[in-house]
Design a protein around this motif. Structure first.
Motif, PDB file in Angstrom:
ATOM      1  N   ALA A 181       0.834  -1.206   0.000  1.00 13.96           N
ATOM      2  CA  ALA A 181       0.000   0.000   0.000  1.00 13.96           C
ATOM      3  C   ALA A 181       0.867   1.254   0.000  1.00 13.96           C
ATOM      4  O   ALA A 181       0.532   2.254  -0.653  1.00 13.96           O
ATOM      5  N   GLY A 182       1.999   1.198   0.700  1.00 17.53           N
ATOM      6  CA  GLY A 182       2.890   2.350   0.759  1.00 17.53           C
ATOM      7  C   GLY A 182       3.489   2.687  -0.601  1.00 17.53           C
ATOM      8  O   GLY A 182       3.508   3.856  -1.008  1.00 17.53           O
ATOM      9  N   ILE A 183       3.965   1.671  -1.316  1.00 16.89           N
ATOM     10  CA  ILE A 183       4.583   1.909  -2.630  1.00 16.89           C
ATOM     11  C   ILE A 183       3.546   2.427  -3.623  1.00 16.89           C
ATOM     12  O   ILE A 183       3.809   3.362  -4.392  1.00 16.89           O
ATOM     13  N   ALA A 184       2.349   1.823  -3.632  1.00 20.80           N
ATOM     14  CA  ALA A 184       1.292   2.272  -4.545  1.00 20.80           C
ATOM     15  C   ALA A 184       0.915   3.722  -4.266  1.00 20.80           C
ATOM     16  O   ALA A 184       0.670   4.507  -5.192  1.00 20.80           O
ATOM     17  N   THR A 185       0.889   4.107  -2.995  1.00 21.42           N
ATOM     18  CA  THR A 185       0.561   5.479  -2.608  1.00 21.42           C
ATOM     19  C   THR A 185       1.666   6.445  -3.022  1.00 21.42           C
ATOM     20  O   THR A 185       1.399   7.546  -3.515  1.00 21.42           O
ATOM     21  N   ILE A 186       2.910   6.031  -2.831  1.00 17.37           N
ATOM     22  CA  ILE A 186       4.050   6.868  -3.231  1.00 17.37           C
ATOM     23  C   ILE A 186       4.025   7.114  -4.740  1.00 17.37           C
ATOM     24  O   ILE A 186       4.241   8.244  -5.203  1.00 17.37           O
ATOM     25  N   MET A 187       3.732   6.073  -5.517  1.00 16.16           N
ATOM     26  CA  MET A 187       3.720   6.226  -6.968  1.00 16.16           C
ATOM     27  C   MET A 187       2.576   7.132  -7.424  1.00 16.16           C
ATOM     28  O   MET A 187       2.735   7.938  -8.346  1.00 16.16           O
ATOM     29  N   PHE A 188       1.447   7.039  -6.765  1.00 14.73           N
ATOM     30  CA  PHE A 188       0.314   7.916  -7.083  1.00 14.73           C
ATOM     31  C   PHE A 188       0.703   9.370  -6.857  1.00 14.73           C
ATOM     32  O   PHE A 188       0.415  10.250  -7.673  1.00 14.73           O
ATOM     33  N   GLY A 189       1.386   9.627  -5.745  1.00 14.35           N
ATOM     34  CA  GLY A 189       1.825  10.992  -5.457  1.00 14.35           C
ATOM     35  C   GLY A 189       2.905  11.462  -6.407  1.00 14.35           C
ATOM     36  O   GLY A 189       2.878  12.608  -6.874  1.00 14.35           O
ATOM     37  N   ALA A 190       3.851  10.560  -6.735  1.00 12.56           N
ATOM     38  CA  ALA A 190       4.983  10.928  -7.583  1.00 12.56           C
ATOM     39  C   ALA A 190       4.556  11.381  -8.971  1.00 12.56           C
ATOM     40  O   ALA A 190       5.061  12.370  -9.495  1.00 12.56           O
ATOM     41  N   ILE A 191       3.623  10.665  -9.588  1.00  9.72           N
ATOM     42  CA  ILE A 191       3.230  11.023 -10.956  1.00  9.72           C
ATOM     43  C   ILE A 191       2.455  12.340 -10.996  1.00  9.72           C
ATOM     44  O   ILE A 191       2.328  12.946 -12.054  1.00  9.72           O
ATOM     45  N   HIS A 192       1.961  12.772  -9.849  1.00  2.00           N
ATOM     46  CA  HIS A 192       1.223  14.032  -9.806  1.00  2.00           C
ATOM     47  C   HIS A 192       2.107  15.234  -9.467  1.00  2.00           C
ATOM     48  O   HIS A 192       1.774  16.361  -9.838  1.00  2.00           O
ATOM     49  N   PHE A 203       9.158  20.182  -9.665  1.00  2.00           N
ATOM     50  CA  PHE A 203       8.593  19.545  -8.472  1.00  2.00           C
ATOM     51  C   PHE A 203       7.758  20.550  -7.714  1.00  2.00           C
ATOM     52  O   PHE A 203       8.191  21.682  -7.477  1.00  2.00           O
ATOM     53  N   SER A 204       6.536  20.144  -7.342  1.00  2.00           N
ATOM     54  CA  SER A 204       5.654  21.020  -6.592  1.00  2.00           C
ATOM     55  C   SER A 204       5.413  20.447  -5.199  1.00  2.00           C
ATOM     56  O   SER A 204       4.724  19.433  -5.062  1.00  2.00           O
ATOM     57  N   PRO A 205       5.967  21.060  -4.154  1.00 12.61           N
ATOM     58  CA  PRO A 205       5.731  20.583  -2.786  1.00 12.61           C
ATOM     59  C   PRO A 205       4.250  20.612  -2.416  1.00 12.61           C
ATOM     60  O   PRO A 205       3.766  19.729  -1.694  1.00 12.61           O
ATOM     61  N   GLU A 206       3.539  21.646  -2.901  1.00 11.43           N
ATOM     62  CA  GLU A 206       2.117  21.758  -2.588  1.00 11.43           C
ATOM     63  C   GLU A 206       1.332  20.587  -3.167  1.00 11.43           C
ATOM     64  O   GLU A 206       0.500  19.973  -2.485  1.00 11.43           O
ATOM     65  N   ILE A 207       1.612  20.270  -4.431  1.00 10.86           N
ATOM     66  CA  ILE A 207       0.919  19.140  -5.064  1.00 10.86           C
ATOM     67  C   ILE A 207       1.335  17.831  -4.399  1.00 10.86           C
ATOM     68  O   ILE A 207       0.518  16.918  -4.233  1.00 10.86           O
ATOM     69  N   ALA A 208       2.609  17.735  -4.010  1.00 12.87           N
ATOM     70  CA  ALA A 208       3.094  16.521  -3.343  1.00 12.87           C
ATOM     71  C   ALA A 208       2.315  16.272  -2.048  1.00 12.87           C
ATOM     72  O   ALA A 208       1.890  15.147  -1.772  1.00 12.87           O
ATOM     73  N   LEU A 209       2.125  17.337  -1.264  1.00  9.06           N
ATOM     74  CA  LEU A 209       1.390  17.196  -0.008  1.00  9.06           C
ATOM     75  C   LEU A 209      -0.074  16.863  -0.260  1.00  9.06           C
ATOM     76  O   LEU A 209      -0.655  15.990   0.405  1.00  9.06           O
ATOM     77  N   PHE A 210      -0.671  17.552  -1.248  1.00  2.22           N
ATOM     78  CA  PHE A 210      -2.088  17.332  -1.533  1.00  2.22           C
ATOM     79  C   PHE A 210      -2.319  15.942  -2.110  1.00  2.22           C
ATOM     80  O   PHE A 210      -3.149  15.175  -1.615  1.00  2.22           O
TER      81      PHE A 210
END
Length: 245
Positions: A181-192, A203-210
């Motif tokens: 679950a952690g890796i899938a979540t990281i990849m979802f965040g990374a592509i965004h 790289f957008s820290p705001e988008i990374a957090l959101f």
């Protein structure tokens, strides 16, 4: 942000996946199955390549449809979603284990209670925001394509493969949240949140957090309810409430 180079961006995302997988493999030890990790990486690349039109399929379909007036990646999302559904229909992916089912887990009440709370919060935030009206094309796309493609793939197909590689993980607040679950979540965040452009890495820290926060909540909904239904609905609400209310 400059023009995006999706070829290099995909390589960067692969780097994130491999780094995350390596860390997980070190700690998972005996439970780790590298063959399923390789399958997960292959399917991730296929999904990304289809979405960003590495094969030219989207342009062909767009022309075939008469070049409709839209600024959204309908073709890429539809093709990627279709491939995910085909994969689910094969023996490779266990449909129910991947959450592609309406059947709910034993902890579904907790998951749907949190869903109701998140829904209410999102509506309140939408009512407080001052955004202009959006056209039908925007609403139709945001209501369907991101949630269907991304939930069925990231929290369905990809999660299933990663669970086969690392196991489900420990139980935490009505959900088995582990390395998969952690890796899938990281990849979802990374592509965004980051891509490669003609000026270098954006790289957008705001988008990374959101995206990271939303991805974490969507993953928890998937695990606590046992189905991608709640995440699909929540994803659609997040994408459209502030555009509709």
């Amino acid at each position: 942000m400059g023009d995006i180079d999706y070829g290099i961006s995909i390589l960067l995302w692969n780097g994130v996946f491999l780094a995350s997988g390596a860390v997980a493999a070190i700690f998972a030890r005996k439970r780790f199955d590298w063959r399923w990790l390789a399958i997960a990486l292959a399917l991730l690349n296929l999904n990304l390549a289809l979405v960003v039109d590495m094969f030219g399929i989207n342009a062909f379909l767009f022309d075939l449809a008469g070049s409709p007036a839209t600024s959204f990646n309908w073709a890429g999302k539809i093709v990627a979603l279709s491939v995910s559904l085909v994969l689910i229909a094969t023996p490779l992916i266990d449909r129910e284990a991947a959450g592609i089912t309406l059947r709910q887990a034993a902890s579904w009440k907790v998951g749907w209670a949190v869903f109701a709370l998140l829904f209410a919060i999102d509506i309140v935030l939408a009512l407080m925001s001052d955004t202009p009206a959006f056209d039908t094309d925007t609403i139709a796309y945001q209501l369907t394509m991101p949630s269907l493609d991304e939930e069925i793939f990231y929290r369905g197909v990809l999660l299933y493969c990663l669970v086969q590689a690392f196991g489900e993980g420990p139980r935490f607040f009505a959900a088995n949240f582990g390395w998969a679950a952690g890796i899938a979540t990281i990849m979802f965040g990374a592509i965004h949140c980051f891509v490669w452009t003609d000026t270098g890495i954006f790289f957008s820290p705001e988008i990374a957090l959101f995206a990271g926060g939303i991805g974490l909540l969507l993953m928890w909904l998937r695990l606590s309810t046992g189905s991608v239904l709640a995440p699909i609905l929540m994803h659609s609400v997040v994408n459209t409430a502030w555009r509709l209310v």
